[in-house]
Motif scaffolding. Sequence first.
Motif, mmCIF file in Angstrom:
data_model
loop_
_atom_site.group_PDB
_atom_site.id
_atom_site.type_symbol
_atom_site.label_atom_id
_atom_site.label_comp_id
_atom_site.label_asym_id
_atom_site.label_seq_id
_atom_site.Cartn_x
_atom_site.Cartn_y
_atom_site.Cartn_z
ATOM 1 N N ALA A 28 0.079 5.364 -1.398
ATOM 2 C CA ALA A 28 -0.109 6.120 -0.293
ATOM 3 C C ALA A 28 0.934 7.367 -0.610
ATOM 4 O O ALA A 28 0.336 8.411 -0.223
ATOM 5 C CB ALA A 28 0.241 5.494 1.058
ATOM 6 N N GLU A 43 -0.506 11.908 9.702
ATOM 7 C CA GLU A 43 -1.275 10.878 10.148
ATOM 8 C C GLU A 43 -2.643 10.836 9.457
ATOM 9 O O GLU A 43 -3.049 9.602 9.262
ATOM 10 C CB GLU A 43 -1.598 11.747 11.604
ATOM 11 N N GLN A 44 -2.859 11.895 8.658
ATOM 12 C CA GLN A 44 -4.135 11.680 7.955
ATOM 13 C C GLN A 44 -4.280 10.738 6.771
ATOM 14 O O GLN A 44 -4.845 10.062 6.629
ATOM 15 C CB GLN A 44 -4.546 13.306 7.391
ATOM 16 N N TYR A 45 -3.018 10.837 6.189
ATOM 17 C CA TYR A 45 -2.693 9.956 4.993
ATOM 18 C C TYR A 45 -2.426 8.608 5.416
ATOM 19 O O TYR A 45 -2.693 7.776 4.671
ATOM 20 C CB TYR A 45 -1.631 10.660 3.907
ATOM 21 N N ARG A 58 0.950 -1.138 -0.322
ATOM 22 C CA ARG A 58 0.014 -0.058 0.023
ATOM 23 C C ARG A 58 0.835 1.302 0.131
ATOM 24 O O ARG A 58 0.494 2.425 -0.161
ATOM 25 C CB ARG A 58 -1.155 0.007 1.146
ATOM 26 N N ARG A 110 -3.674 7.046 8.172
ATOM 27 C CA ARG A 110 -4.757 6.340 8.330
ATOM 28 C C ARG A 110 -5.697 6.071 6.990
ATOM 29 O O ARG A 110 -6.182 5.018 6.957
ATOM 30 C CB ARG A 110 -5.480 7.192 9.439
ATOM 31 N N LYS A 111 -5.664 6.989 6.288
ATOM 32 C CA LYS A 111 -6.408 6.929 5.050
ATOM 33 C C LYS A 111 -5.967 5.652 4.335
ATOM 34 O O LYS A 111 -6.673 4.903 3.746
ATOM 35 C CB LYS A 111 -6.275 7.966 4.108
ATOM 36 N N HIS A 112 -4.711 5.245 4.109
ATOM 37 C CA HIS A 112 -4.279 4.280 3.521
ATOM 38 C C HIS A 112 -3.889 3.024 4.167
ATOM 39 O O HIS A 112 -3.123 2.103 3.899
ATOM 40 C CB HIS A 112 -2.957 4.734 2.626
ATOM 41 N N THR A 113 -4.136 3.046 5.488
ATOM 42 C CA THR A 113 -3.495 2.060 6.731
ATOM 43 C C THR A 113 -2.395 1.599 6.423
ATOM 44 O O THR A 113 -1.685 0.424 6.175
ATOM 45 C CB THR A 113 -4.509 0.806 6.352
ATOM 46 N N HIS A 141 -0.782 15.831 -3.457
ATOM 47 C CA HIS A 141 -1.687 17.018 -2.859
ATOM 48 C C HIS A 141 -1.113 17.569 -1.799
ATOM 49 O O HIS A 141 -1.881 18.574 -1.293
ATOM 50 C CB HIS A 141 -3.043 16.174 -2.270
ATOM 51 N N ASP A 178 -0.605 9.600 -3.424
ATOM 52 C CA ASP A 178 -1.619 10.370 -2.959
ATOM 53 C C ASP A 178 -1.127 11.516 -2.049
ATOM 54 O O ASP A 178 -1.426 12.636 -2.249
ATOM 55 C CB ASP A 178 -2.529 9.726 -2.169
ATOM 56 N N LEU A 179 -0.158 11.242 -1.275
ATOM 57 C CA LEU A 179 0.699 12.516 -0.239
ATOM 58 C C LEU A 179 1.186 13.314 -1.211
ATOM 59 O O LEU A 179 0.837 14.727 -0.744
ATOM 60 C CB LEU A 179 1.296 11.648 0.917
#
Length: 791
Positions: free
Chosen positions: A305, A322-324, A301, A326-329, A312, A308-309
Amino acid sequence: MATKIGIRQLVEFVLRKGDLIETKNSQNTAQMGAKIHRQLQSSRSDAYQSEVYLKTTVTMNGADYVIAGRADGIQTTDDGLLIEEIKTSDQAFEDLTENTHDLYWGQVKVYGHLLLKDHGDVDQVTLQLTYVQTNADKITKAQKIFTRAELDDFFKTLITEYDYWLTLRADLRQQRNASITDLPFPFPAYRNGQRELAAAVYKTIRFQKRLFVEAPTGTGKTISTLFPAVKAMGEDVIERIFYLTAKQSTRHVAEGGIALMSADGLRLKSITLTAKDQIRFPEEQNVRPEENPFMIGYYDRLKPALKDLLTHEDQLTRPVIEQYARKHTVDPFEFSLDASLFCDVIICDYNYLFDPLVYLQRFFSEADDENFFLVDEVHNLVSRARDMYSAEIGDDSIAAILKLAKPDKSQPSDDLQQALKKVRRSFNRLRRVLTDDGQTALIAPEPPEKLLQTMRTFNEFMSDWLAQQAPSPLYDAARDYFFNSLTFVKIGDLYDGSYQTRIVSDGHHVIVKELCLDPSDFLNRSLSLGAGAVLFSATLSPMSYYQNVLGSADNSLAYQLPSPFPPKHQAILVTQYIQTTYHERPHSEAAIIASLHALVTAKTGNYLLFFPSYGYLTQIKAAFELAYPDIATTAQENAMDATARQAFLDQFQAEPDQTLVGFCVLGGIFSEGIDLRGDRLIGVAIVSVGLPGINPETDLIRDYYNHENGQGFAYAYQLPGMNNVLQAAGRLIRSTKDVGIVLLLDQRFASRRYTALFPEHWQYYQTIRSVPQLTATIDNFWHQVEENHEN
């Protein structure tokens, strides 16, 4: 300048897959690994070349990338070419995961491809993996022969899979450099000295030097170092900036500097690294990696991840990570480390560069002149470095672990008990040595080798034992002791002439301390891993002392800025009628109380009073409150958390209608790093010259430097104490509008030994010979302030 990508970095990024299983706790250090490498390399034939640098340039999307690395060894014989890759670990070769084997062979296959590119007349190469299991002194060798075509295909596959990331790097770099070209200084004007500091930093980066900077409070050190470093990055002079700090608050200031430049159009990737135990999610605590959903399938993953990070976000602060995550585990700590590979500015604690146990191997396994270091509040690095390179272990917790380890039907622990008892016997032998000599402490320049050998054996056992255990109170207690033992053994391997071993017994327990008295050589090696460094603080006097103890006496420049604020905005008052040596304290108490009263009653406002110890603080505070019960007081307490610290500071409000007196410890949490601007603070008193308490370990530092340069007392006691004084006094004047009084309550401050250490902006200090003179001087200062304000 082409972007350089390390071969190990490339291989690990592309080939890693599956779960994030954290590396087994290893007793290896970088020094141990390097030693093993040298021993094996020196045993090879004359046809063997060690540490051969190999590189190639790859052009992708119109940008050049240098793929480079250093092969451990290459041997050229009549039989052909052989490349050796040496790996060291505690694990048995047969226990290594399939993915670890893929990574090891992947790295040496890239070396093979690059070597054959340089030897056009050779069509194949022998690759040898030499694996050293350090805890068993077992060497395993494996060889494979690859043709040129096979290695070309492998390398092409690697680069093809890395294509997206290479293109992303190129696009990010182009965007970054374009945004830097016309980037303005993020304030309407430079403060006094700020332009000169920025120019000095830029030149230091250009010429790959090391610069020590003393820039008094208010100079704007953070932006004055970051801005020119970013400008140099935009010109491809450097590729990455490490902003190293001692405190979380300072990291926030660096983040603020990046945010200011970003508001003016800067587009770069910055990241703030947070300690593992602080950033991991609550549900990850006390969970095995193989049961942790944020680690299972982590590498499968990771790339989505990261994509995405990086697509953006620009400022990768802790909340963003922490936000990303958790979003991507994905595990947030490891995610931040992987994301840092794509970042231009990395804001982190000192230990990520300097600590021999936790430094960032992905960046600092070898020197890289594309990295540059900005080291903030560097006066803190002196004591931090001694701590990083020192360790201690005792037998005081063994009894509690043995009690938990009593075998029962559900979890027999006989083996653990036997291992712990062997450790305890080693401590008992040390205790008998002390008892037989009639001593409570012994000091020796050699490492405690017999104890180290016992702990090495214990660590080998524990490494296997922990892997078989479920979380429990016994597991936690044994693991904590094991981690202590790992650190102790690793530090024991670093011994040189700067170390002393101290063995201490209280009659019941024994503590063995490995004390690094002078970490300067270690710090110098760490700083040499980049192109250069700027090391800065508001207090670096005398400069020669800091250059010496921080490992840069022979290869650094020095730059001292004047204060940007008018010196007469603060009164520096030195009382010559007060002695604060330990034996004189009972006799000087009344004079101190009267002097403090004179300070805090001349003008309504907020005041901070600093004392060399909690004991002395408590003594004077009780006497002050007894004499003047109508004056509001507050005090620093032991072990204040972030909430308690903020509550303490929140009491110091602007435009107060009554006086508030805060009692604090010199060198503590409120003597630096706090910002009470304007009339939130109008006076600071410092009781004593701040000498550290006399103790055997500081005496060892004194004796060491007496031998080295004849300045033992200054290096061990006086200069660290004076730095604390200057830091506490620096809480007062924080802006151009601030005014106030610094009251120094110790006659030693008036001696040449101390006035020689006063900064330039203390040039108007006044010596005071009595309480009446002090009262009159303070009244006159505030009268002049009023007159100047009216005019």
